[in-house]
Structures are given as C-alpha cells and as structure tokens.
Design a protein around this motif. Structure first.
Motif, PDB file in Angstrom:
ATOM      1  N   GLY A  22       0.796  -1.223   0.000  1.00  0.00           N
ATOM      2  CA  GLY A  22       0.000   0.000   0.000  1.00  0.00           C
ATOM      3  C   GLY A  22       0.825   1.267   0.000  1.00  0.00           C
ATOM      4  O   GLY A  22       0.763   2.074  -0.931  1.00  0.00           O
ATOM      5  N   ARG A  23       1.625   1.435   1.011  1.00  0.00           N
ATOM      6  CA  ARG A  23       2.369   2.680   1.184  1.00  0.00           C
ATOM      7  C   ARG A  23       3.610   2.776   0.312  1.00  0.00           C
ATOM      8  O   ARG A  23       3.970   3.858  -0.148  1.00  0.00           O
ATOM      9  CB  ARG A  23       2.775   2.835   2.657  1.00  0.00           C
ATOM     10  N   LEU A  24       4.272   1.653   0.099  1.00  0.00           N
ATOM     11  CA  LEU A  24       5.559   1.680  -0.589  1.00  0.00           C
ATOM     12  C   LEU A  24       5.457   1.259  -2.051  1.00  0.00           C
ATOM     13  O   LEU A  24       6.469   1.212  -2.743  1.00  0.00           O
ATOM     14  CB  LEU A  24       6.550   0.761   0.137  1.00  0.00           C
ATOM     15  N   ALA A  25       4.250   0.942  -2.526  1.00  0.00           N
ATOM     16  CA  ALA A  25       4.021   0.560  -3.931  1.00  0.00           C
ATOM     17  C   ALA A  25       4.946  -0.572  -4.348  1.00  0.00           C
ATOM     18  O   ALA A  25       5.579  -0.547  -5.399  1.00  0.00           O
ATOM     19  CB  ALA A  25       4.208   1.774  -4.853  1.00  0.00           C
ATOM     20  N   PHE A  26       5.023  -1.589  -3.509  1.00  0.00           N
ATOM     21  CA  PHE A  26       5.877  -2.743  -3.755  1.00  0.00           C
ATOM     22  C   PHE A  26       5.290  -3.607  -4.866  1.00  0.00           C
ATOM     23  O   PHE A  26       4.100  -3.910  -4.880  1.00  0.00           O
ATOM     24  CB  PHE A  26       6.010  -3.558  -2.466  1.00  0.00           C
ATOM     25  N   ASP A  27       6.136  -3.995  -5.814  1.00  0.00           N
ATOM     26  CA  ASP A  27       5.723  -4.879  -6.906  1.00  0.00           C
ATOM     27  C   ASP A  27       6.158  -6.302  -6.568  1.00  0.00           C
ATOM     28  O   ASP A  27       7.361  -6.579  -6.504  1.00  0.00           O
ATOM     29  CB  ASP A  27       6.358  -4.427  -8.224  1.00  0.00           C
ATOM     30  N   PRO A  28       5.221  -7.227  -6.342  1.00  0.00           N
ATOM     31  CA  PRO A  28       5.616  -8.587  -5.959  1.00  0.00           C
ATOM     32  C   PRO A  28       6.359  -9.339  -7.050  1.00  0.00           C
ATOM     33  O   PRO A  28       6.941 -10.384  -6.780  1.00  0.00           O
ATOM     34  CB  PRO A  28       4.274  -9.269  -5.637  1.00  0.00           C
ATOM     35  N   ALA A  29       6.352  -8.829  -8.282  1.00  0.00           N
ATOM     36  CA  ALA A  29       7.125  -9.474  -9.347  1.00  0.00           C
ATOM     37  C   ALA A  29       8.611  -9.151  -9.246  1.00  0.00           C
ATOM     38  O   ALA A  29       9.408  -9.710 -10.003  1.00  0.00           O
ATOM     39  CB  ALA A  29       6.594  -9.042 -10.714  1.00  0.00           C
ATOM     40  N   LEU A  30       8.998  -8.250  -8.324  1.00  0.00           N
ATOM     41  CA  LEU A  30      10.394  -7.862  -8.129  1.00  0.00           C
ATOM     42  C   LEU A  30      11.022  -7.384  -9.433  1.00  0.00           C
ATOM     43  O   LEU A  30      12.151  -7.737  -9.774  1.00  0.00           O
ATOM     44  CB  LEU A  30      11.212  -9.029  -7.550  1.00  0.00           C
ATOM     45  N   GLY A  31      10.265  -6.576 -10.152  1.00  0.00           N
ATOM     46  CA  GLY A  31      10.745  -6.093 -11.439  1.00  0.00           C
ATOM     47  C   GLY A  31      11.708  -4.929 -11.338  1.00  0.00           C
ATOM     48  O   GLY A  31      12.294  -4.533 -12.349  1.00  0.00           O
ATOM     49  N   ARG A  32      11.890  -4.378 -10.134  1.00  0.00           N
ATOM     50  CA  ARG A  32      12.806  -3.252  -9.955  1.00  0.00           C
ATOM     51  C   ARG A  32      13.720  -3.528  -8.764  1.00  0.00           C
ATOM     52  O   ARG A  32      13.376  -4.310  -7.869  1.00  0.00           O
ATOM     53  CB  ARG A  32      12.030  -1.957  -9.701  1.00  0.00           C
ATOM     54  N   ARG A  95       6.109 -17.253  -9.370  1.00  0.00           N
ATOM     55  CA  ARG A  95       4.668 -17.012  -9.465  1.00  0.00           C
ATOM     56  C   ARG A  95       4.336 -15.988 -10.535  1.00  0.00           C
ATOM     57  O   ARG A  95       3.386 -16.154 -11.309  1.00  0.00           O
ATOM     58  CB  ARG A  95       4.144 -16.532  -8.105  1.00  0.00           C
ATOM     59  N   HIS A  96       5.099 -14.919 -10.604  1.00  0.00           N
ATOM     60  CA  HIS A  96       4.808 -13.836 -11.548  1.00  0.00           C
ATOM     61  C   HIS A  96       5.575 -13.973 -12.861  1.00  0.00           C
ATOM     62  O   HIS A  96       5.444 -13.104 -13.727  1.00  0.00           O
ATOM     63  CB  HIS A  96       5.135 -12.490 -10.901  1.00  0.00           C
ATOM     64  N   ARG A  97       6.366 -15.046 -12.992  1.00  0.00           N
ATOM     65  CA  ARG A  97       7.113 -15.294 -14.230  1.00  0.00           C
ATOM     66  C   ARG A  97       7.891 -14.044 -14.667  1.00  0.00           C
ATOM     67  O   ARG A  97       7.801 -13.616 -15.823  1.00  0.00           O
ATOM     68  CB  ARG A  97       6.182 -15.762 -15.348  1.00  0.00           C
ATOM     69  N   THR A  98       8.595 -13.450 -13.715  1.00  0.00           N
ATOM     70  CA  THR A  98       9.362 -12.243 -14.005  1.00  0.00           C
ATOM     71  C   THR A  98      10.470 -12.565 -15.008  1.00  0.00           C
ATOM     72  O   THR A  98      11.303 -13.438 -14.763  1.00  0.00           O
ATOM     73  CB  THR A  98       9.985 -11.685 -12.723  1.00  0.00           C
ATOM     74  N   PRO A  99      10.496 -11.889 -16.154  1.00  0.00           N
ATOM     75  CA  PRO A  99      11.508 -12.217 -17.166  1.00  0.00           C
ATOM     76  C   PRO A  99      12.880 -11.713 -16.756  1.00  0.00           C
ATOM     77  O   PRO A  99      13.019 -10.685 -16.100  1.00  0.00           O
ATOM     78  CB  PRO A  99      11.003 -11.491 -18.417  1.00  0.00           C
ATOM     79  N   GLY A 100      13.894 -12.464 -17.156  1.00  0.00           N
ATOM     80  CA  GLY A 100      15.266 -12.005 -16.950  1.00  0.00           C
ATOM     81  C   GLY A 100      15.727 -11.176 -18.136  1.00  0.00           C
ATOM     82  O   GLY A 100      15.537 -11.566 -19.289  1.00  0.00           O
ATOM     83  N   ASN A 101      16.304 -10.028 -17.866  1.00  0.00           N
ATOM     84  CA  ASN A 101      16.708  -9.124 -18.939  1.00  0.00           C
ATOM     85  C   ASN A 101      18.163  -9.304 -19.359  1.00  0.00           C
ATOM     86  O   ASN A 101      18.648  -8.592 -20.228  1.00  0.00           O
ATOM     87  CB  ASN A 101      16.490  -7.665 -18.496  1.00  0.00           C
ATOM     88  N   GLY A 102      18.841 -10.244 -18.729  1.00  0.00           N
ATOM     89  CA  GLY A 102      20.241 -10.417 -19.033  1.00  0.00           C
ATOM     90  C   GLY A 102      20.481 -11.325 -20.224  1.00  0.00           C
ATOM     91  O   GLY A 102      19.551 -11.913 -20.787  1.00  0.00           O
TER      92      GLY A 102
END
Length: 259
Positions: A22-32, A95-102
C-alpha cells in the motif's frame, strides 16, 4: 495462548505486507531494484514484531521465563528472516514469471554455477574441517558469482540451494547444532547480500535494455527526419525547374498569340 501468539504473528506480517503493497508501492514481481531493497528491509523489521508476538504470550502465561526473552526472540527472528529471504523471492519470481533481462547463459555455465555451490558446501562441511563455522564465508563466493552472471533470478536459486546444503551439512555433521543461530545469522547476511547484488545486476540489465530501446527510437526518429529533409529538398529541386518551365510556356503562348 497459541491462538493469541499466532494472531500476533499474522498481524505483524500482515502489517508488513500492507506497508509494502500500500504505502511503498511494492511490486511482488520484483521487477525493480526498489522492490528487492524494500523486501530485504521490511522482512527483518516485521520479523521483530512477529518474534515478540510469538514469545510474549507464552511468557505472560508463565509457560516461558522472562529471562529467556532475548534468546527466544533472537532465535525466532533469525529463523523467520532466513526462511523468508530464502524462499519468498524465489516463489515471487516463479509465481509472476518475471523475465530475466540479461544475456542467455549456456548450459555449461549453468552447470558450473551449480558445481561451484556444491563445491563450496563440500569444502565447508568437509569431515576434515574441525569447525565449519570458521570457513562459512566460503559460501559467499559462488553466490556472488551467480548474482553477477545470472542476476536476481539466478541468485534466488543459489541462495535456496546453499540454505538446503547448510541444513544437510549440519545434519551430516553432528555436534554443530548448538551454533545454529550463528549459522542462520551468516545465512541471513549471505541471502541479503546475494539478493541485493542480483538486484543491482538485473537493474543494470533493465537499464541497458531500456537504453537500447531509446537508441532504436532515436535512430528511427533520425531516419524519419532525414526522409523529411530529403522529401523537402526533392520537392524544392522539382518545383524550381517545373516553375521555370511553366513560366517559359506561358511567355511562349503570349508571344505566339501576338503573332
């Protein structure tokens, strides 16, 4: 007492999740990198409240002595922090299938990473080593290597593998469980360091990919601008002789009309 203790634990971690999402706008996909940093910060903070919520009801009911509050809360806090930092990032990325950019790594390099983790564990928990806790920091080397080459996604696997290896090593070598809190504390430092390094590498890859896209857009705009300039120049070059030809034609018609 058990119900109250569990309720306080749920409230502690629920408050942490509320602050993150809520307060910190955390993205559970860990994209940042921002998301990983706040996860590493919030987990120990929420675990303090959870450890107190676990211990205080039992001590208030007389089931545990008050003198053991520091030891009980410390052991509970360390266990929760290492468990969450080891398992949660891996599950979130899965869970979120976060893509790897490397860049894509070869199977040989992946195998070398796994062998490095296994080798570090074998060196640390070798029966010839009298005290594995003295060389426990050897486990940092493969984790940092994996983080530099595989980013956050690879780091979560390495940290999870190292933690499982530490549990197996302590099970195979009796007599070291009395130092369990120390091992867990080192694993907390290893997990946090590896996750942060992996997040920095993944953030660099994302910035490089974004910069590449911007460069491609700028090149496209430059090509369109060049085409526009060529079209304008071409129109000017065509209009000039056409205008002159039309002028000569009109003058010739007027001269012919006069006879």
């Amino acid at each position: 007492v058990l119900a109250l203790s569990n309720l306080l634990i749920v409230a502690a971690y629920g408050a942490g999740v509320w602050l993150l999402s809520g307060r910190l706008a955390f993205d559970p996909a860990l994209g940042r990198m921002y998301d990983t940093v706040w996860l590493v910060i919030m987990v120990p903070v929420a675990a303090v409240a959870a450890a107190l919520g676990f211990a205080l009801p039992y001590m208030a009911a007389g089931l545990l002595p008050w003198g053991e509050l520091p030891a009980v809360t410390t052991q509970y806090w360390v266990g929760d922090v290492i468990a969450i930092l080891t398992v949660t990032p891996f599950l979130l990325l899965l869970r979120h299938r976060t893509p790897g950019n490397g860049p894509r790594r070869s199977r040989l390099e992946n195998a070398l990473h796994a062998l490095a983790v296994a080798g570090a564990l074998a060196v640390t928990f070798n029966p010839l080593v009298p005290d594995p806790s003295k060389i426990l920091y050897v486990l940092f080397l493969p984790v940092i290597w994996v983080a530099m080459r595989r980013g956050l996604a690879g780091t979560t696997l390495a940290v999870l593998g190292v933690q499982m290896g530490v549990i197996a090593g302590l099970s195979l070598l009796p007599g070291h469980w009395q130092d369990l809190t120390y091992y867990q504390t080192v694993m907390v430092a290893l997990a946090a360091t590896g996750l942060l390094v992996g997040a920095v590498v993944s953030e660099r890859w994302r910035l490089e990919a974004s910069l590449g896209q911007r460069r491609a857009e700028l090149a496209r705009v430059a090509r369109l601008s060049l085409i526009g300039e060529m079209a304008s120049s071409l129109a000017h070059e065509l209009n000039q002789p056409l205008f002159t030809t039309v002028g000569y034609t009109r003058a010739s018609r007027q001269l012919l009309t006069r006879g």
